[in-house]
Design an enzyme around this catalytic site. Structure first.
Site: not given
Ligand SMILES: *Cc1c(COP(=O)(O)O)cnc(C)c1O
Length: 362
Positions: A104, A174, A198
């Site tokens: 990511w 993030d 999530k």
């Protein structure tokens, strides 16, 4: 009637939501608070929805102990759109530093490259075990506009055990796959963002927490209105129609978290689940995970087994109600995502299955 849950969903996202939240949403689906209509059918400007939006922000502020000089924004486009929003808003003609920790982080780096100038610092060392190594003089006197890092690498199963030290430079994180999983000192950050699917609620909502002083209130012509943080603040997260149902569900999840004892209680719960799983992996001859203990993710537990046994593992697990254990398509293997909503019973059932599977095949 209450029934013991027999199916557990280990999907990395969209992930399982707390059962009491789903039950409440189901009960309120057609007729919200005797209004005769669903939340989904209601104007976002109605007093009823405004109360939900306000409640969600207040609860999140309480849960994360967000200081008063930070704004909480609800946006759309997922964490992936923040990969673009962050450089568009925060580069301000300067240069950023990105820490490369895996899948990511690389995605965020690729988007920043399209917008402006950046340095990239690799932070994964892979000699004996995989671990995160942050150089002591990270910024080396460079006046970076910001430093970006990925607090938990959802696919690689790597999680920072401390916050990188960047002095006065705004730190951007993030936190898509670890937000609300344990306490964090928000005051150390310039900006935190997370896709909701999530640990917060359904897909379609993105949470952004931004410190007042890094917010540009005058909108540069180059930033689209919906991607400009100043506009989103000024319009109270309603620069266009917000994802009303996702915000409603997030508010229910935040309320559930408060009843559980907040992020302190979650940290204990999550630590316990992760330890159960990693200890089965470490004690086995079949499963392996090569991440250093201190950088193992509490939320996403990847493990590898014999290539030939992998599909049997995933299939047999599914037959006993343990769903979505296949690893990400980019790395293969298996992965169990064990976010806040995953009960201990789910992890117990998984560890029993893993031991049973190993005994049968090894
Ligand atoms: C899932 C994830 C993303 C991508 O999120 P989207 O909301 O699908 O854009 C980005 N970063 C991390 C750490 C993630 O876990």
């Amino acid at each position: 009637m209450t029934s013991a849950k027999s199916t557990f969903n280990f999907c990395s996202g969209p992930a399982m939501l707390p059962e009491p939240v789903m039950q409440q949403a189901q009960a309120e689906l057609l007729n919200y608070q005797a209004k005769g209509i669903s939340i989904m059918e209601m104007s976002h400007r109605s007093d009823t929805f405004q109360a939900i939006l306000h409640s969600a922000k207040v609860r999140l502020r309480q849960l994360m102990n967000v200081p008063s000089n930070y704004y909480i924004l609800f946006m759309q486009g997922g964490a992936s759109l923040q990969f673009s929003c962050v450089p568009m808003n925060l580069l301000k003609g300067g240069k950023a530093l990105y820490l490369d920790s895996g899948y990511w982080a690389k995605k965020a780096i690729a988007e920043c490259k399209k917008i402006g100038d950046l340095d990239v610092q690799s932070v994964v060392t892979d000699s004996v075990v995989r671990q995160l190594h942050i150089p002591a003089d990270l910024c080396r006197g460079n006046p970076y506009s910001y430093v970006h890092y990925t607090a938990n690498e959802t696919i690689d199963g790597l999680e920072y055990d401390s916050i990188p030290e960047v002095g006065d430079i705004p730190l951007v994180a993030d936190m898509s796959s670890c937000i609300l999983s344990r306490p964090v000192d928000v005051s150390r950050f310039g900006l935190i963002y997370a896709g909701a699917q999530k640990n917060i609620g359904p897909a379609g909502l993105t949470v952004v927490i931004i410190r007042e002083d890094i917010l540009a209130r005058v909108m540069p012509d180059t930033i689209p209105r919906l991607l400009h943080y100043g506009t989103v603040v000024d319009e109270n997260s309603m620069a266009n129609t917000p994802p009303t149902f996702a915000i409603y569900l997030a508010d229910l999840v935040f309320e559930w978290l408060q009843h559980q004892g907040g992020v302190d209680a979650m940290a204990i719960h999550n630590q316990h689940k992760a330890e159960m799983l990693y200890s089965v992996i470490d004690d086995s001859r079949l499963y392996s995970n090569t991440v250093a203990t201190s950088h193992r993710s509490c939320m996403n537990v990847p493990f590898f087994l014999d290539d030939q046994l992998e599909s049997a593992f995933v299939r047999e697990a599914e037959q006993v109600g343990l769903l979505n254990l296949a690893g990400h398509r980019s790395v293969g293997g298996c992965r169990a995502s064990i976010y806040n909503a995953m009960p201990v019973e789910g992890v117990e059932k998984l560890t029993e299955f893993m031991k049973h599977f190993e005994n049968n095949y090894v």
